[in-house]
Design a protein around this motif. Structure first.
Motif, PDB file in Angstrom:
ATOM      1  N   ILE B  71       3.642 -10.902  -9.598  1.00  0.00           N
ATOM      2  CA  ILE B  71       4.876 -10.423  -8.977  1.00  0.00           C
ATOM      3  C   ILE B  71       4.611 -10.018  -7.530  1.00  0.00           C
ATOM      4  O   ILE B  71       5.228 -10.509  -6.600  1.00  0.00           O
ATOM      5  CB  ILE B  71       5.451  -9.221  -9.766  1.00  0.00           C
ATOM      6  CG1 ILE B  71       5.740  -9.644 -11.214  1.00  0.00           C
ATOM      7  CG2 ILE B  71       6.716  -8.727  -9.098  1.00  0.00           C
ATOM      8  CD1 ILE B  71       6.108  -8.494 -12.109  1.00  0.00           C
ATOM      9  N   THR B  72       3.663  -9.104  -7.404  1.00  0.00           N
ATOM     10  CA  THR B  72       3.376  -8.591  -6.064  1.00  0.00           C
ATOM     11  C   THR B  72       2.009  -7.918  -6.088  1.00  0.00           C
ATOM     12  O   THR B  72       1.478  -7.615  -7.156  1.00  0.00           O
ATOM     13  CB  THR B  72       4.453  -7.589  -5.610  1.00  0.00           C
ATOM     14  OG1 THR B  72       4.107  -7.074  -4.330  1.00  0.00           O
ATOM     15  CG2 THR B  72       4.566  -6.438  -6.570  1.00  0.00           C
ATOM     16  N   ASP B  73       1.466  -7.673  -4.892  1.00  0.00           N
ATOM     17  CA  ASP B  73       0.252  -6.871  -4.816  1.00  0.00           C
ATOM     18  C   ASP B  73       0.609  -5.398  -4.858  1.00  0.00           C
ATOM     19  O   ASP B  73       1.700  -4.997  -4.417  1.00  0.00           O
ATOM     20  CB  ASP B  73      -0.484  -7.182  -3.503  1.00  0.00           C
ATOM     21  CG  ASP B  73      -1.074  -8.573  -3.532  1.00  0.00           C
ATOM     22  OD1 ASP B  73      -1.550  -8.983  -4.614  1.00  0.00           O
ATOM     23  OD2 ASP B  73      -1.034  -9.265  -2.484  1.00  0.00           O
ATOM     24  N   ILE B  74      -0.309  -4.604  -5.421  1.00  0.00           N
ATOM     25  CA  ILE B  74      -0.050  -3.159  -5.487  1.00  0.00           C
ATOM     26  C   ILE B  74       0.110  -2.581  -4.076  1.00  0.00           C
ATOM     27  O   ILE B  74       0.925  -1.684  -3.842  1.00  0.00           O
ATOM     28  CB  ILE B  74      -1.203  -2.445  -6.246  1.00  0.00           C
ATOM     29  CG1 ILE B  74      -1.145  -2.892  -7.717  1.00  0.00           C
ATOM     30  CG2 ILE B  74      -1.090  -0.932  -6.141  1.00  0.00           C
ATOM     31  CD1 ILE B  74      -2.211  -2.289  -8.559  1.00  0.00           C
ATOM     32  N   LYS B  75      -0.639  -3.108  -3.154  1.00  0.00           N
ATOM     33  CA  LYS B  75      -0.601  -2.592  -1.786  1.00  0.00           C
ATOM     34  C   LYS B  75       0.799  -2.698  -1.191  1.00  0.00           C
ATOM     35  O   LYS B  75       1.213  -1.845  -0.416  1.00  0.00           O
ATOM     36  CB  LYS B  75      -1.566  -3.419  -0.914  1.00  0.00           C
ATOM     37  CG  LYS B  75      -3.032  -3.238  -1.242  1.00  0.00           C
ATOM     38  CD  LYS B  75      -3.909  -3.751  -0.129  1.00  0.00           C
ATOM     39  CE  LYS B  75      -3.797  -5.241   0.043  1.00  0.00           C
ATOM     40  NZ  LYS B  75      -4.479  -5.999  -1.044  1.00  0.00           N
ATOM     41  N   SER B  76       1.504  -3.724  -1.538  1.00  0.00           N
ATOM     42  CA  SER B  76       2.758  -3.986  -0.833  1.00  0.00           C
ATOM     43  C   SER B  76       3.967  -3.336  -1.516  1.00  0.00           C
ATOM     44  O   SER B  76       5.104  -3.589  -1.124  1.00  0.00           O
ATOM     45  CB  SER B  76       2.993  -5.489  -0.737  1.00  0.00           C
ATOM     46  OG  SER B  76       2.976  -6.052  -2.033  1.00  0.00           O
ATOM     47  N   ILE B  77       3.746  -2.538  -2.563  1.00  0.00           N
ATOM     48  CA  ILE B  77       4.891  -1.842  -3.181  1.00  0.00           C
ATOM     49  C   ILE B  77       4.559  -0.364  -3.301  1.00  0.00           C
ATOM     50  O   ILE B  77       3.592   0.033  -3.962  1.00  0.00           O
ATOM     51  CB  ILE B  77       5.266  -2.452  -4.559  1.00  0.00           C
ATOM     52  CG1 ILE B  77       6.420  -1.668  -5.193  1.00  0.00           C
ATOM     53  CG2 ILE B  77       4.076  -2.539  -5.496  1.00  0.00           C
ATOM     54  CD1 ILE B  77       6.988  -2.328  -6.420  1.00  0.00           C
ATOM     55  N   VAL B 164       0.316  -6.931  -9.681  1.00  0.00           N
ATOM     56  CA  VAL B 164       1.124  -6.716 -10.878  1.00  0.00           C
ATOM     57  C   VAL B 164       1.564  -8.094 -11.400  1.00  0.00           C
ATOM     58  O   VAL B 164       2.040  -8.930 -10.633  1.00  0.00           O
ATOM     59  CB  VAL B 164       2.365  -5.843 -10.567  1.00  0.00           C
ATOM     60  CG1 VAL B 164       3.124  -5.542 -11.838  1.00  0.00           C
ATOM     61  CG2 VAL B 164       1.939  -4.570  -9.884  1.00  0.00           C
ATOM     62  N   TYR B 165       1.387  -8.275 -12.682  1.00  0.00           N
ATOM     63  CA  TYR B 165       1.742  -9.552 -13.295  1.00  0.00           C
ATOM     64  C   TYR B 165       2.838  -9.341 -14.344  1.00  0.00           C
ATOM     65  O   TYR B 165       2.800  -8.356 -15.090  1.00  0.00           O
ATOM     66  CB  TYR B 165       0.531 -10.196 -13.974  1.00  0.00           C
ATOM     67  CG  TYR B 165      -0.537 -10.645 -12.997  1.00  0.00           C
ATOM     68  CD1 TYR B 165      -0.493 -11.945 -12.476  1.00  0.00           C
ATOM     69  CD2 TYR B 165      -1.564  -9.797 -12.605  1.00  0.00           C
ATOM     70  CE1 TYR B 165      -1.464 -12.372 -11.581  1.00  0.00           C
ATOM     71  CE2 TYR B 165      -2.517 -10.218 -11.713  1.00  0.00           C
ATOM     72  CZ  TYR B 165      -2.472 -11.503 -11.198  1.00  0.00           C
ATOM     73  OH  TYR B 165      -3.424 -11.919 -10.323  1.00  0.00           O
TER      74      TYR B 165
END
Lengths: 186, 174
Positions: B71-77, B164-165
């Motif tokens: 979904i996204t990297d943890i860093k970017s959320i 995050v997957y």
């Protein structure tokens, strides 16, 4: 070659062969569908066979509320269709000749159907084929015409009674004296 | 004699009365009823394949496998933020909300009322559908205001090596 039943009543010797033949016939379940009447009971011994006159316009079929009695293409008026007959006995009342019989056990009317399985293929009905005295005959129309010419019909019509109860019938009957208007019916 | 009802052929070729064997109706009352029953039977039998399809579908729902999707990297959320994605198909829009340092929730965000996209209201800490103001509890996906009556389908997520997957969609239980 369409053939008809022709009854030459004065030949009848009362042997009841026609009854026996009808009783023995396949599918009739030991019940005959025709009659042998005394013409003048207690007066003389003359008898006459009667199976069904197979009217052109049969009162039994017209009276049937379920249309269980059908007219075959050969002109024979069939016995009641088992799946349609409701056992109301209208036909037994309607028939001026008292032909239809009623089976109270099966709640079903049964009557002569001219042995339709035979007569549709030109084979004479069982009663005609066993009659020893030539009372019941199986004749073509031309032969019947020849028979008819032996009589002086005072109405020009070949009907079963004078004045006729019903219209024309497929079974031709000679009624000695009656058709000529010589003998009174009653 | 002329006024007698003995015309031959007697004119009675109609639906209510016929005594000629060759004029027998192909479709009489009984035949009609048989046809009805037969047609009902045919319809009943012909619907069985759909039943089989539905049974197969229902039986396979619990363990429907999708390839896991990043979904996204943890860093970017950031905590309290949300990100939109699509899972399992490209038209099944979904939303991921990071509720705390280690708690992520994801839902398919088509509102269960009329399928408007549900978004995350950070200030109120609830999920809102803009069309009719349906509101959903962010922890469970259960609606608590507005027209929707059914919870949003939840997506199981898992955190692996800094991303995050989305793993699977939880089966909806009525």
């Amino acid at each position: 070659m369409k053939k008809r039943l022709y009854l030459e009543l004065e030949n009848c010797i009362g042997c009841r062969s026609c009854l026996a033949a009808c009783t023995q016939c396949g599918g009739h379940e030991e019940r005959n569908r025709n009659y042998v009447y005394d013409v003048n009971p207690l007066v003389n011994r003359q008898t006459m066979p009667l199976m069904c006159l197979h009217c052109e316009n049969p009162a039994c079929a017209r009276s049937c509320p379920a249309q269980a009695i059908q007219i075959h293409e050969t002109g024979a008026v069939l016995s009641a269709l088992v799946e349609k007959c409701i056992g109301c006995q209208n036909c037994t009342i309607a028939c001026p000749y008292g032909i239809p019989k009623f089976d109270t056990e099966q709640n079903l009317m049964y009557k002569c159907d001219m042995c339709i399985d035979r007569s549709k293929d030109g084979i004479p009905p069982m009663c005609a084929s066993v009659c020893p005295s030539n009372t019941i005959q199986w004749l073509s129309d031309s032969e019947i015409e020849a028979k008819k010419n032996q009589f002086n019909l005072n109405n020009g019509k070949w009907v079963t009674s004078m004045p006729f109860l019903e219209g024309e019938t497929n079974v031709k009957v000679n009624l000695p004296g009656i058709l000529q208007g010589v003998t009174k019916l009653f | 004699m002329t006024d007698k009802n003995n015309k031959i052929p007697f004119d009675e070729d109609n639906y209510t009365h016929n005594i000629n064997r060759n004029n027998e109706r192909k479709l009489d009352r009984r035949g009609f009823m048989k046809t009805l029953v037969g047609a009902a039977g045919v319809f009943a039998v012909s619907s069985l394949p759909w039943g089989a399809v539905a049974a197969k579908e229902l039986a396979g729902l619990s363990d429907k496998k999708y390839p896991k999707q990043k979904i996204t990297d943890i860093k970017s959320i950031a905590v309290g933020d949300a990100v939109d994605f699509a899972f399992p198909g490209e038209h099944d829009s979904a939303i991921l909300v990071r509720l705390s340092e280690n708690k992520y929730v994801a839902y398919q965000n088509a509102c269960t009322h009329l399928r408007c996209p549900v978004f995350w209201d950070k200030k109120e800490e609830e999920m809102i559908c803009p069309c009719h103001h349906g509101k959903f509890n962010v922890n469970t996906g259960v609606p608590f205001a507005g027209p929707p009556r059914r919870p949003l389908p939840e997506i199981v997520v898992k955190v692996e090596n800094g991303a995050v997957y989305a793993v699977r969609v939880k089966r909806y239980e009525a």
